[in-house]
Design an enzyme around this catalytic site. Structure first.
Site, PDB file in Angstrom:
ATOM      1  N   LYS A 180     -10.554   7.160   3.621  1.00 21.82           N
ATOM      2  CA  LYS A 180     -11.113   5.968   2.506  1.00 21.82           C
ATOM      3  C   LYS A 180     -12.293   5.517   2.839  1.00 21.82           C
ATOM      4  O   LYS A 180     -12.815   4.795   2.153  1.00 21.82           O
ATOM      5  CB  LYS A 180      -9.574   4.839   4.183  1.00 21.82           C
ATOM      6  CG  LYS A 180      -8.559   5.400   3.829  1.00 21.82           C
ATOM      7  CD  LYS A 180      -8.199   3.679   2.409  1.00 21.82           C
ATOM      8  CE  LYS A 180      -6.394   4.209   2.626  1.00 21.82           C
ATOM      9  NZ  LYS A 180      -5.262   4.669   2.897  1.00 21.82           N
ATOM     10  N   PHE A 210       2.014  -2.891   3.724  1.00 21.61           N
ATOM     11  CA  PHE A 210       2.323  -4.879   4.957  1.00 21.61           C
ATOM     12  C   PHE A 210       4.475  -4.698   4.203  1.00 21.61           C
ATOM     13  O   PHE A 210       4.430  -4.248   3.599  1.00 21.61           O
ATOM     14  CB  PHE A 210       1.628  -5.788   2.965  1.00 21.61           C
ATOM     15  CG  PHE A 210       0.701  -6.568   3.489  1.00 21.61           C
ATOM     16  CD1 PHE A 210      -0.697  -5.677   4.936  1.00 21.61           C
ATOM     17  CD2 PHE A 210       0.028  -7.514   3.585  1.00 21.61           C
ATOM     18  CE1 PHE A 210      -0.838  -6.439   4.907  1.00 21.61           C
ATOM     19  CE2 PHE A 210      -0.611  -8.576   3.682  1.00 21.61           C
ATOM     20  CZ  PHE A 210      -2.034  -7.440   4.668  1.00 21.61           C
ATOM     21  N   HIS A 228      -3.038   8.032   6.319  1.00 20.17           N
ATOM     22  CA  HIS A 228      -3.467   6.558   5.713  1.00 20.17           C
ATOM     23  C   HIS A 228      -4.838   5.549   5.813  1.00 20.17           C
ATOM     24  O   HIS A 228      -4.981   5.094   5.420  1.00 20.17           O
ATOM     25  CB  HIS A 228      -2.246   5.444   6.207  1.00 20.17           C
ATOM     26  CG  HIS A 228      -1.788   4.102   5.151  1.00 20.17           C
ATOM     27  ND1 HIS A 228      -2.608   4.393   3.823  1.00 20.17           N
ATOM     28  CD2 HIS A 228      -1.940   2.952   5.783  1.00 20.17           C
ATOM     29  CE1 HIS A 228      -2.229   3.101   3.804  1.00 20.17           C
ATOM     30  NE2 HIS A 228      -2.544   2.075   4.472  1.00 20.17           N
ATOM     31  N   THR A 249      -8.542  -0.375   9.889  1.00 17.72           N
ATOM     32  CA  THR A 249      -8.290  -0.902  11.031  1.00 17.72           C
ATOM     33  C   THR A 249      -7.682  -0.616  12.253  1.00 17.72           C
ATOM     34  O   THR A 249      -7.146   0.559  12.640  1.00 17.72           O
ATOM     35  CB  THR A 249      -7.474  -1.983  10.132  1.00 17.72           C
ATOM     36  OG1 THR A 249      -6.333  -2.008  11.045  1.00 17.72           O
ATOM     37  CG2 THR A 249      -7.378  -2.496   8.945  1.00 17.72           C
ATOM     38  N   CYS A 278       0.944  -1.351  -0.044  1.00 23.26           N
ATOM     39  CA  CYS A 278      -0.241   0.503  -0.023  1.00 23.26           C
ATOM     40  C   CYS A 278       1.134   1.272  -0.123  1.00 23.26           C
ATOM     41  O   CYS A 278       0.231   2.297   0.002  1.00 23.26           O
ATOM     42  CB  CYS A 278      -0.891   0.038   0.988  1.00 23.26           C
ATOM     43  SG  CYS A 278      -1.521  -1.453   1.289  1.00 23.26           S
ATOM     44  N   GLU A 280      -1.402   5.648  13.874  1.00 22.46           N
ATOM     45  CA  GLU A 280      -0.839   6.641  12.910  1.00 22.46           C
ATOM     46  C   GLU A 280      -1.002   7.833  13.674  1.00 22.46           C
ATOM     47  O   GLU A 280      -0.391   9.023  13.788  1.00 22.46           O
ATOM     48  CB  GLU A 280      -1.189   6.375  11.971  1.00 22.46           C
ATOM     49  CG  GLU A 280      -1.022   7.710  11.034  1.00 22.46           C
ATOM     50  CD  GLU A 280      -2.037   7.554   8.877  1.00 22.46           C
ATOM     51  OE1 GLU A 280      -3.181   6.553   8.926  1.00 22.46           O
ATOM     52  OE2 GLU A 280      -1.542   7.719   8.489  1.00 22.46           O
ATOM     53  N   HIS A 337     -10.392   1.378   0.635  1.00 21.94           N
ATOM     54  CA  HIS A 337      -8.718   1.557   1.016  1.00 21.94           C
ATOM     55  C   HIS A 337      -7.980   0.562  -0.907  1.00 21.94           C
ATOM     56  O   HIS A 337      -7.984  -0.502  -1.128  1.00 21.94           O
ATOM     57  CB  HIS A 337      -7.967   0.715   1.669  1.00 21.94           C
ATOM     58  CG  HIS A 337      -6.640   1.222   1.927  1.00 21.94           C
ATOM     59  ND1 HIS A 337      -5.963   1.233   0.748  1.00 21.94           N
ATOM     60  CD2 HIS A 337      -5.650  -0.301   2.511  1.00 21.94           C
ATOM     61  CE1 HIS A 337      -4.813   1.125   1.518  1.00 21.94           C
ATOM     62  NE2 HIS A 337      -4.747  -0.061   2.635  1.00 21.94           N
ATOM     63  N   ALA A 394      -5.206  -1.547  14.802  1.00 21.13           N
ATOM     64  CA  ALA A 394      -4.059  -1.313  14.852  1.00 21.13           C
ATOM     65  C   ALA A 394      -3.893  -0.396  13.961  1.00 21.13           C
ATOM     66  O   ALA A 394      -2.802   0.730  14.362  1.00 21.13           O
ATOM     67  CB  ALA A 394      -3.248  -2.504  14.445  1.00 21.13           C
TER      68      ALA A 394
END
Lengths: 269, 399
Positions: free
Chosen positions: B324, B387, B295, B299, B167, B306, B329, B301
């Site tokens: 988003k 990732f 970003h 989610t 990403c 962030e 996303h 986490a």
């Protein structure tokens, strides 16, 4: 651009360390000896075993990740560089085709059964990710592909990073074998990885590498022994550079896409 | 770093094709998310129960005949995106100035054309099983498909590469372009990214239990995961004079978390490094940033770390948001799409909030805003984290 003379604008780096792995040639010493005429080792391990992964992950890691980590670590060791301090560029034409085959086959039959581990290993930056995690590098890492031009494009990126101020950059190229029905469309043979640590400053005992973009040579050079041995691997277009590194002073051209080449000159200055 | 001029930029998402569709939906707080109607390839399998950001019209936009060998959903979206907002004219002008072999093509993606590979596997035939003839086109079944396609479609012949760092991919293309141009290997660069919805993405993220059954709610205390989307976008970058006007790329920062393949560093150290490096390279103080596109995947986490990293670096006055909730996303295209949103904010002074989100997470700093705002700004930033703990932040400016 005329390829007859090295232009004043050529980018330059010192080749501080080299890593290599192919079946029967499990390190750069074996590969260099083979390039110069020796035999490959019959008893060499069938799979690299990168020590920076924990034992259970070392067994489970895709072959492509294992070979990339093995050669990256070997290049850093040869350069006497701390791997955590280097930014890195990983280049692969196809990533891991065994995982792509698994993902596509599972999606066609039972998509809700996809394994989360196989999915996160399916990203093209799996090797770069495991590398930064394994060595604790918080430096930038990138993952590129450009088919035949891949290694030349990775080298361009590494040299551009040096020009932008990096002290040294790790560059690794790797590909595994084709797999499943996909392998018939995207052919690749064997398992191959090779890596360089490139430094910005000249270093005694490290060959200097000069690089510039130019036209393709009028006639293809005769393949060296490393290239002839593993020419079926998708990363084979990088091998003329490693044949040349084994031989010493040399000039060669790697395919760079768009009908052009990345010209490379190695000197022992 | 020397600033680069942004001669043209564009994005196409679930909000529509091109910048005016993006700007209108952002201003009017109109989401492009819909209930998932993306069919599974496996026989008798229902679509996942979730929401998606699907781009309308791809099915009815075949590639021109001369590019037919590249035909697939991903390259269609690349082509559709490439032909918006004056990008072809900007490319032609750059070719006239420098020549096609002095313009680089750098395209980010996470999945390339894997949707076509998935379709081939759903229609294997023979023994041993092989691809159906219409999909037995090697150019599609490789990660380099989008980069090679864009080079073929534009005729550009400079260095051409496909970047696939999940990403962060199409944010890192800006950094690579800046380095290539600074090193003298190109005079301009067409950068961008494209990613399309496919089984790997939907069922892959589902396997990680990261997909929300509802439209995503970034930074909301009750957030339940991400909504996936598809998108494409491009920008033409060129070296420029120090006193150039217009929109500029001023800085980039890249880092790695060195923590885990699919969960972020718990203290957001990698994110902080990327943002701090981008500010340092731009020579801009954190207090000067007027808008930060986060970003913000929604989610639990990712948003938590962030928010921590942003609170550690920026004063409370910063307007930071995740978009988003509008687009989903868009993975490997998120970098270019959200860079386009940051550039729109610089252009118009319209600062997006965070759609769908109502109850701020207690971990959110005052920087994270849910409402839209209006303010003239000079500097904007975009965060893209992927990732493998792969991070990239970009600083843009209006001269």
């Amino acid at each position: 651009m005329n390829d007859a003379a090295r232009p004043a604008t050529a980018l330059t780096a010192a080749v501080e360390g080299i890593g290599y792995w192919s079946r029967g040639l499990p390190d750069w010493n074996a590969a260099r000896a083979y390039a110069l005429g020796a035999d490959a080792a019959d008893a060499a391990p069938a799979r690299p075993s990168p020590q920076l992964l924990p034992a259970n992950e070392r067994r489970r890691a895709p072959e492509t990740v294992a070979v990339a980590l093995e050669v990256a670590a070997a290049a850093c060791a040869a350069a006497a560089r701390d791997p955590a301090a280097l930014s890195s560029v990983f280049v692969s034409s196809h990533g891991d085709m065994a995982i792509t085959d698994y993902m596509c086959a599972t999606l066609a039959s039972d998509p809700r059964a996809i394994s989360p581990t196989r999915f996160h290993n399916s990203v093209h930056n799996a090797a770069a990710g495991y590398w930064t995690i394994g060595v604790g590098a918080m430096r930038p890492a990138t993952a590129l592909s450009a088919l035949q031009a891949g290694f030349a494009q990775g080298l361009i990126e590494a040299l551009a990073q040096l020009a932008a101020g990096e002290d040294a950059v790790l560059l690794a190229g790797y590909d595994g074998a084709g797999y499943g029905p996909l392998g018939a469309i995207a052919p690749s043979e064997g398992l191959l990885g090779a890596a360089l640590v490139l430094g910005r400053a000249p270093r005694a005992g490290a060959p200097a590498l000069h690089a510039w973009l130019g036209p393709a040579p009028a006639a293809a050079a005769a393949p060296g022994r490393l290239h002839a041995r593993d020419h079926g691997n998708a990363s084979a277009p990088m091998l003329p550079l490693f044949d040349a590194l084994a031989a010493g002073d040399a000039r060669l051209a790697l395919p760079a896409g768009g009908g052009r080449c990345l010209w490379l000159e190695l000197t022992d200055d | 770093m020397p600033p680069l001029a942004i001669r043209a930029y564009t994005a196409s998402t679930a909000l529509g094709h091109g910048l005016s569709a993006q700007a209108a939906a952002l201003r009017e707080r109109r989401s492009g998310l819909r209930r998932n109607d993306f069919a599974a390839l496996a026989a008798d399998q229902a679509p996942l129960d979730c929401w998606i950001g699907r781009v309308d019209g791809i099915e009815n936009s075949p590639l021109p005949a001369a590019l037919a060998e590249w035909e697939c959903r991903n390259n269609r979206l690349a082509w559709l995106s490439l032909n918006q907002d004056g990008v072809p004219a900007a490319i032609a002008a750059a070719v006239a100035r420098y020549g096609a072999d002095r313009i680089a093509v750098i395209v980010g993606t996470s999945t390339s054309s894997i949707g076509a590979t998935e379709a081939a596997y759903a229609r294997l035939h023979g023994e041993p099983p092989r691809f159906p003839d219409d999909l037995a086109r090697p150019t599609l079944h490789t990660p380099h498909s989008p980069g090679a396609f864009v080079a073929a479609a534009t005729g550009l012949r400079g260095p051409c590469v496909t970047v696939a760092t999940a990403c962060s991919s199409s944010a890192k293309v800006f950094a690579q372009a800046a380095r290539l141009i600074a090193a003298g290997l190109a005079d301009a660069a067409l950068v961008g990214g494209v990613d399309t919805l496919c089984g790997s993405v939907l069922f892959g993220f589902n396997s990680l239990q990261l997909v929300s059954p509802d439209p995503c709610r970034p930074f909301d205390a009750q957030r339940t995961g991400l909504s996936l989307g598809e998108a494409g976008g491009f920008a033409l970058l060129e070296r420029c004079d120090a006193d150039a006007g217009g929109l500029l790329l001023r800085g980039y920062g890249e880092s790695s978390d060195a923590h885990h393949m699919s969960t972020p560093h718990p203290q957001g150290l990698g994110a902080r490094l990327a943002m701090a490096d981008a500010l340092a390279r731009a020579g801009v103080d954190a207090a000067a940033i007027g808008y930060l596109n986060l970003h913000g995947t929604a989610t639990p986490a990712n948003d938590e770390v962030e928010a921590l990293a942003v609170a550690a670096l920026f004063p409370p006055q910063l307007h930071a948001s995740s978009t988003k909730g509008w687009t989903g996303h868009t993975l490997g295209a998120a970098g270019i799409v959200e860079s386009a949103f940051a550039l729109l904010a610089l252009d118009s002074g319209e600062l997006p909030g965070t759609l769908n989100s109502r109850e701020p997470d207690p971990g959110n700093g005052p920087q994270i805003r849910f409402d839209n705002a209006r303010a003239p700004i000079r500097y904007a930033m975009n965060n893209s984290f992927g990732f493998g703990g792969n991070n990239c932040s970009l600083v843009f400016a209006r001269a």
